[in-house]
Write an enzyme that holds these catalytic residues in place. Structure first.
Site, short mmCIF file in Angstrom:
data_model
loop_
_atom_site.label_atom_id
_atom_site.label_comp_id
_atom_site.label_asym_id
_atom_site.label_seq_id
_atom_site.Cartn_x
_atom_site.Cartn_y
_atom_site.Cartn_z
CE LYS A 22 -2.39 0.68 3.82
NZ LYS A 22 -2.12 1.99 4.48
CB SER A 23 3.92 2.12 1.93
OG SER A 23 3.36 1.89 3.19
NE ARG A 27 6.32 6.63 0.44
CZ ARG A 27 5.53 6.39 1.49
NH1 ARG A 27 4.46 5.64 1.33
NH2 ARG A 27 5.81 6.89 2.68
NE ARG A 98 -5.54 9.38 11.05
CZ ARG A 98 -5.16 8.37 10.26
NH1 ARG A 98 -6.06 7.69 9.58
NH2 ARG A 98 -3.88 8.06 10.17
CB SER A 144 2.72 11.34 10.25
OG SER A 144 2.54 10.42 9.19
CB SER A 145 7.29 9.17 7.66
OG SER A 145 6.38 8.11 7.47
CG ASP A 292 1.82 1.27 10.06
OD1 ASP A 292 1.27 1.96 10.93
OD2 ASP A 292 1.91 1.62 8.87
CE LYS A 319 0.29 5.30 12.13
NZ LYS A 319 0.82 5.39 10.76
NE ARG A 323 -3.44 1.44 13.78
CZ ARG A 323 -2.87 1.42 12.59
NH1 ARG A 323 -1.56 1.57 12.48
NH2 ARG A 323 -3.59 1.27 11.49
#
Length: 409
Positions: A22-23, A27, A98, A144-145, A292, A319, A323
């Site tokens: 997904k990452s 991108r 968020r 967050s990155s 994650d 998130k 979490r």
């Protein structure tokens, strides 16, 4: 959808195919929108990737990304530099809770025209696309990155590129390095020295190029957990994976070695084998660069009867759910002794697990999948099990393939 799970098959021999990361997919989808001559293979079939793809194609009006946090961050940057396009970027109730103010402030430093339509610092966003002539951004490093990657992904299309100065300790460095590696792959020059990242503008269009997405390591984490809980000799093969992965979650291979699981790479597959039952009584790890997989590791430790101290988890508070609190509530239902802070989790060893417990998932795909392997120990229920489609739509089918008995309640 509520599912009942149980499995007595603790000596598994199976092969599973997992779709693209997904990452990486999100991108590359954004880069493909900026550079249409790029083609992509093995794109993730997750809800998040589908929402990202659809969002990129919308010219104006409302863009609703539902629960997809990555899409919210990446599309905010994308639409900010789309001259002449006007959109309202919104999402689910949780998405509106968020924070995104840090990214909006960074884009405003570049000249973006973005306003908050409801609460300051949170979606929905009114974005008026314009030419972004500035090239220097200063922002906190411990965010967050995805905020950082969002800026880097659009940088090569900015007239003067980007100089990003990060203040403090950087979070999730592997995800930043993944973004820079993908930019390099299409011909963009970058540098990452200390706390300064530079992306040069791409003066010439990249040549037509096919990019293949590696399968998702986060999705592999649940099979690491399963193998660790099973008997000696259990083996699961997953495809398609690389030993030189760009994904930070590939650290799973070294982490799960401490839980008796060895990892080998064969013909584009990763082979997980349970080779040892000699486990330490307490596991400690800093997951700053791979947060994650925290849920999966915590549940694995609980299933194996060992304690753990996990740190570097501050990003888990924002998130799909909080979490850390969700883990505390759900593991406690099962009989765990667990404490959490804003960035840490402490689990005491436990020899008993309560059966027939119902696990709530909080609109969080990872809660459902992280707890599923416990069905090797005791029967349990998973509420709102369909939430897995956010990242891994085929999860329950694959669980049945390796011997889990699953019924809808």
């Amino acid at each position: 959808m509520k599912l009942h799970l149980f499995s007595q098959n603790t000596h598994i021999q199976q092969s599973i195919t997992i779709t693209g990361s997904k990452s990486e997919s999100n991108r590359l989808l954004l880069l493909q929108a900026l550079f249409p001559q790029l083609s992509i293979e093995n794109v993730s079939n997750s809800d998040d990737a589908c929402v990202m793809d659809e969002g990129l194609s919308i010219k104006e009006g409302v863009v609703d990304i539902h629960h997809a946090g990555t899409a919210m961050r990446f599309l905010t940057a994308f639409f900010a530099m789309q001259e002449g396009r006007s959109v309202i970027l919104t999402g689910s109730k949780r998405m509106k809770e968020r924070p995104i103010g840090i990214l909006v402030d960074a884009l405003r430093q570049l000249g973006a025209d973005i306003s908050f339509t409801q609460d300051e610092g949170y979606p929905p966003l009114q974005i008026e696309g314009r030419r972004l002539d500035e090239s220097r951004v200063v922002m906190a490093a411990n965010v967050s990155s995805q905020y950082i990657s969002a800026l880097l992904l659009i940088a090569s299309r900015l007239p003067n590129g980007l100089e990003l100065i990060l203040e403090g300790d950087i979070t999730s460095v592997p995800y930043i390095e993944m973004t820079l590696s993908l930019l390099n792959e299409i011909g963009v020059d970058t540098s990452f020295n200390g706390n300064i990242i530079r992306v040069m503008p791409l003066m010439n269009e990249p040549e037509s190029k096919k990019l293949v997405v590696e399968s998702d390591w986060s999705s592999a984490s649940y099979f690491y957990s399963i193998v660790s809980i099973c008997q000696l000799g259990t083996q699961v093969r997953l495809s398609s994976y690389k030993s030189n992965s760009l994904q930070g979650d590939s650290v799973l291979a070294s982490i799960y070695q401490q839980f008796g699981v060895t990892t080998e790479f064969e013909d584009n597959q990763v082979v997980l084998t349970k080779t040892s039952e000699k486990l330490q009584l307490h596991f400690e790890y800093d997951l700053t660069h791979a947060p994650d997989i925290a849920q999966t590791i915590a549940v694995s430790c609980f299933a194996l009867g060992i304690g753990c101290s996990l740190s570097g988890l501050h990003t888990l508070k924002i998130k799909e759910t909080d979490r850390l609190e969700a883990l505390k509530v759900e593991l406690s239902k099962l009989g765990a002794q667990i404490d959490v802070t804003n960035s840490e989790l402490f689990l005491k060893p436990s020899l008993t697990i309560k059966s027939e417990v119902t696990i709530d998932t909080y609109n969080d795909h990872r809660m459902a999948m992280a707890f599923a392997p416990l069905a090797l120990k005791v029967p349990l229920y998973i509420n709102d099990a369909e939430v897995v489609s956010k990242s891994y739509p085929d999860f329950w089918r694959d669980m049945e393939q390796i011997g889990f008995l699953i019924s809808e309640q």
